[in-house]
Design an enzyme around this catalytic site. Structure first.
Site, PDB file in Angstrom:
ATOM      1  N   ASP A 298      -3.185  -8.654   0.000  1.00  0.00           N
ATOM      2  CA  ASP A 298      -3.909  -8.536  -1.269  1.00  0.00           C
ATOM      3  C   ASP A 298      -4.160  -9.871  -1.977  1.00  0.00           C
ATOM      4  O   ASP A 298      -3.456 -10.857  -1.757  1.00  0.00           O
ATOM      5  CB  ASP A 298      -3.102  -7.659  -2.240  1.00  0.00           C
ATOM      6  CG  ASP A 298      -3.122  -6.181  -1.855  1.00  0.00           C
ATOM      7  OD1 ASP A 298      -3.498  -5.869  -0.713  1.00  0.00           O
ATOM      8  OD2 ASP A 298      -2.751  -5.360  -2.709  1.00  0.00           O
TER       9      ASP A 298
ATOM     10  N   HIS B  55       0.863 -10.507   0.193  1.00  0.00           N
ATOM     11  CA  HIS B  55      -0.161 -11.191  -0.604  1.00  0.00           C
ATOM     12  C   HIS B  55      -0.492 -12.562  -0.022  1.00  0.00           C
ATOM     13  O   HIS B  55       0.418 -13.369   0.205  1.00  0.00           O
ATOM     14  CB  HIS B  55       0.329 -11.398  -2.048  1.00  0.00           C
ATOM     15  CG  HIS B  55       0.402 -10.123  -2.830  1.00  0.00           C
ATOM     16  ND1 HIS B  55       1.441  -9.237  -2.705  1.00  0.00           N
ATOM     17  CD2 HIS B  55      -0.458  -9.585  -3.736  1.00  0.00           C
ATOM     18  CE1 HIS B  55       1.223  -8.196  -3.500  1.00  0.00           C
ATOM     19  NE2 HIS B  55       0.083  -8.372  -4.137  1.00  0.00           N
TER      20      HIS B  55
END
Ligand SMILES: [Zn+2]
Length: 266
Positions: free
Chosen positions: A80, A226
């Site tokens: 992400d 992430h």
């Protein structure tokens, strides 16, 4: 065929409750404290459901891959908050080295800043999915128009940049409200959460992040990491770069294959 919006049971109950409260007040105005109490409790429940990223009470929400994908020994790596010019290229190299595919939940404004990098993610066999246009902290506080604006803008940016339309959406920080699902239905997007995350935007301890992600690893798991906003390890390395080799090695050892969310639907 685009999906049709079908309100979840809690949403139908909430609509019925609002109708009953309005009707009750017309018939018996003195009963307003009961009506107000019932509506407050209802809104507290809706808010709580939106604060729990893996909760399915507001609408369909993937927290695991479909059973057929789990049976095939597939897992999904979801990455992400990118693309990030300093981190994403190194993530792509690690994925290539292990023959793994991932779903990148990108932020529309970052795709607009780094379009070549977004195209490279696709060219190397991965999927770009929608993580909103600006990753606003206030995303879940917006009404239907604000929610749609954020998601539609990211959808258009990604499609214009890469010619590929996202099929999954993940809310910023996983926080949602009841207006989200009708918008996702209109845009033909499926909400995706995760099976496990390790808070790797705050947790720079690669050992701990790996332990949390791999604890009980099994087919069908959706793992969250992430490449954007990544916490730094003690040596200043974005933690995903320290953790990913261990995660990919553990998958191989367990006979699991990392695929995109889209590939898991086949
Ligand atoms: Zn995010």
């Amino acid at each position: 065929m685009p999906r049709r919006y079908r309100p979840a049971p809690l949403i139908r109950l909430s609509i019925a409750l609002h109708g009953a409260a309005a009707g009750g007040l017309l018939l018996q105005p003195d009963a307003w404290p009961w009506a107000a109490g019932a509506l407050a409790a209802n809104h507290a429940l809706l808010t709580a459901a939106g604060l729990l990223p893996r909760c399915c009470l507001l609408g369909p929400n993937w927290t695991r891959l479909p059973p057929a994908a789990a049976a095939r020994g597939e897992i999904a790596l979801t990455i992400d908050d990118g693309p990030d010019p300093h981190v994403t290229p190194r993530v792509l190299d690690l994925l290539d080295r292990h023959g793994a595919r991932a779903s990148f939940f990108v932020i529309g404004s970052r795709v607009a800043q780094h379009p070549a990098l977004a195209r490279e993610i696709v060219a190397r066999g991965h999927a770009l999915e929608n993580h909103s246009a600006h990753h606003l902290k206030s995303f879940s506080l917006h009404g239907p128009r604000g929610v749609e604006r954020e998601i539609r803008a990211a959808q258009q940016t990604i499609a214009a940049c890469c010619g590929d339309v996202p099929r999954f959406f993940r809310a910023p920080a996983g926080l949602r409200n009841p207006f989200l699902e009708p918008v996702l239905t209109r845009l033909d997007l499926q909400l995706a959460a995760w099976t496990r995350r390790a808070y790797d935007t705050r947790n720079g301890d690669a050992g701990n992040v790996g332990d949390r992600l791999l604890d009980g690893l099994a087919g069908g798991d959706i793992l969250l990491l992430h490449d954007g906003n990544a916490a730094r390890s003690r040596h200043g390395t974005p933690v995903i770069l320290d953790v990913l080799p261990r995660v990919l090695a553990a998958c191989k050892l367990a006979g699991l294959r990392a695929v995109t969310l889209r590939a898991a639907v086949r």
